[in-house]
Design a protein around this motif. Structure first.
Motif, PDB file in Angstrom:
ATOM      1  N   TYR A  88       0.773  -1.037  -0.061  1.00  0.00           N
ATOM      2  CA  TYR A  88      -0.144  -0.036   0.013  1.00  0.00           C
ATOM      3  C   TYR A  88       0.786   1.313   0.054  1.00  0.00           C
ATOM      4  O   TYR A  88       2.012   1.341   0.673  1.00  0.00           O
ATOM      5  N   GLN A  90       0.600   5.502   0.965  1.00  0.00           N
ATOM      6  CA  GLN A  90      -0.195   6.270   1.752  1.00  0.00           C
ATOM      7  C   GLN A  90       0.502   7.854   1.609  1.00  0.00           C
ATOM      8  O   GLN A  90       1.634   7.944   1.349  1.00  0.00           O
ATOM      9  N   ARG A  98      -5.794  11.063   5.876  1.00  0.00           N
ATOM     10  CA  ARG A  98      -4.427  10.615   5.291  1.00  0.00           C
ATOM     11  C   ARG A  98      -4.884   9.231   4.458  1.00  0.00           C
ATOM     12  O   ARG A  98      -4.986   8.399   5.170  1.00  0.00           O
ATOM     13  N   PHE A 100      -4.854   6.056   1.866  1.00  0.00           N
ATOM     14  CA  PHE A 100      -4.071   4.896   1.287  1.00  0.00           C
ATOM     15  C   PHE A 100      -4.516   4.776  -0.144  1.00  0.00           C
ATOM     16  O   PHE A 100      -5.723   4.939  -0.541  1.00  0.00           O
ATOM     17  N   GLY A 101      -3.612   3.945  -0.603  1.00  0.00           N
ATOM     18  CA  GLY A 101      -4.052   3.290  -2.073  1.00  0.00           C
ATOM     19  C   GLY A 101      -4.745   2.005  -2.060  1.00  0.00           C
ATOM     20  O   GLY A 101      -5.025   1.653  -0.580  1.00  0.00           O
ATOM     21  N   GLN A 102      -5.379   1.791  -3.199  1.00  0.00           N
ATOM     22  CA  GLN A 102      -6.227   0.369  -3.052  1.00  0.00           C
ATOM     23  C   GLN A 102      -5.351  -0.736  -2.744  1.00  0.00           C
ATOM     24  O   GLN A 102      -5.763  -1.969  -2.665  1.00  0.00           O
TER      25      GLN A 102
ATOM     26  N   LYS B  43     -10.526  -5.283   2.030  1.00  0.00           N
ATOM     27  CA  LYS B  43     -10.439  -4.144   1.643  1.00  0.00           C
ATOM     28  C   LYS B  43      -9.172  -3.178   1.957  1.00  0.00           C
ATOM     29  O   LYS B  43      -8.290  -3.745   2.725  1.00  0.00           O
ATOM     30  N   ARG B  44      -9.134  -1.891   1.595  1.00  0.00           N
ATOM     31  CA  ARG B  44      -7.971  -1.290   1.708  1.00  0.00           C
ATOM     32  C   ARG B  44      -7.817  -0.790   3.152  1.00  0.00           C
ATOM     33  O   ARG B  44      -8.910  -0.703   3.920  1.00  0.00           O
ATOM     34  N   LEU B  45      -6.637  -0.238   3.630  1.00  0.00           N
ATOM     35  CA  LEU B  45      -6.364   0.144   4.796  1.00  0.00           C
ATOM     36  C   LEU B  45      -7.304   1.866   4.692  1.00  0.00           C
ATOM     37  O   LEU B  45      -7.295   2.517   3.619  1.00  0.00           O
ATOM     38  N   GLU B  46      -7.894   2.134   5.883  1.00  0.00           N
ATOM     39  CA  GLU B  46      -8.666   3.528   5.942  1.00  0.00           C
ATOM     40  C   GLU B  46      -8.140   4.140   7.283  1.00  0.00           C
ATOM     41  O   GLU B  46      -8.340   3.559   8.300  1.00  0.00           O
ATOM     42  N   TRP B  47      -7.616   5.341   7.006  1.00  0.00           N
ATOM     43  CA  TRP B  47      -7.151   6.044   8.346  1.00  0.00           C
ATOM     44  C   TRP B  47      -8.414   6.554   9.059  1.00  0.00           C
ATOM     45  O   TRP B  47      -9.600   7.055   8.398  1.00  0.00           O
ATOM     46  N   TYR B 104       3.620   5.953   9.757  1.00  0.00           N
ATOM     47  CA  TYR B 104       3.082   5.191  10.723  1.00  0.00           C
ATOM     48  C   TYR B 104       4.309   4.140  10.641  1.00  0.00           C
ATOM     49  O   TYR B 104       4.048   3.023  10.220  1.00  0.00           O
TER      50      TYR B 104
END
Lengths: 109, 117
Positions: A88, A90, A98, A100-102, B43-47, B104
């Motif tokens: 990923y 970011q 903030r 992130f890409g998929q 799914k993708r990471l989500e802040w 992070y």
């Protein structure tokens, strides 16, 4: 909100091959704000590259990052078995979120 | 060794509440900004949210504003996320993540929140 688009969605390669992953931002951002993470199934993400091109502590030098403006690249020079994972990008813009890409999945061919 | 351990996840009905905790050790917690990041299944990471080292500055993702509250107790080396009015789309693994620079650099193992009737 800055949108990050990663390509390809899946990369099928053999151990020893070179992997090139792309991350494109919807607007220009400082290289300082672009990060790459690796995530393996069932695990938390791990920091790989920060500031677009600086390797995090303990990351092997086969991983490298480059790019500026809206186009960034993660390169794995020679894939090791443990490198097959999801990657990923970011962005940490001046204001949240903030994003992130998929993700790009690097799978064994 | 830097370590962060999340807890408090579980099954909750839509509209319900949960409080997540993140216990930090191996570093000076009060010196670091902290975040919550989530990942829905497949799914993708989500802040989700950010809190400054002192707790004086807080940000949320738009979809969490008014429902989630981030806080910290530097004396207890702990980070929290109070989640109210939970929806099915909040189902995810929730990670606490230490911020260093603009990245992070350390993550907990995550705690699973499932919102379902």
């Amino acid at each position: 909100e800055i949108v990050l688009t990663q390509s390809p969605g899946t990369l099928s390669l053999s151990p020893g091959e070179r992997a090139t992953l792309s991350c494109r931002a919807s607007q220009s951002l400082s290289s300082s704000y672009l990060t790459w993470y690796q995530q393996k199934p069932g695990q938390a993400p791990r920091l790989l590259i920060y500031g677009a091109s600086s390797r995090a502590t303990g990351i092997p030098d086969r991983f490298s990052g480059s790019g500026s403006g809206t186009d960034f690249t993660l390169t794995i020079s020679r894939l090791e078995p443990e490198d097959f994972a999801v990657y990923y990008c970011q962005q940490y813009g001046g204001s949240p979120p903030r994003t992130f890409g998929q993700g790009t999945k690097v799978e064994i061919k | 060794e830097v370590q962060m351990v999340e807890s408090g996840g579980g099954l909750v009905q839509p509209g319900g509440s949960l409080r997540l905790s993140c216990a930090a050790s191996g570093f000076t917690f009060s010196s670091y900004e902290m975040n919550w990041v989530r990942q829905a299944p497949g799914k993708r990471l989500e802040w989700v949210s950010y809190i400054s080292s002192s707790g004086s500055t807080i940000y949320y993702a738009d979809s969490m504003k008014g429902r989630f509250t981030i806080s910290r107790d530097n004396a207890k080396n702990s980070l929290y996320l109070q989640m109210n009015s939970l929806r099915a789309e909040d189902t995810a693994v929730y990670y606490c993540a230490r911020e260093r620079g603009y990245s992070y650099d350390s993550w907990g193992q995550g705690t699973l929140v499932t919102v379902s009737s």
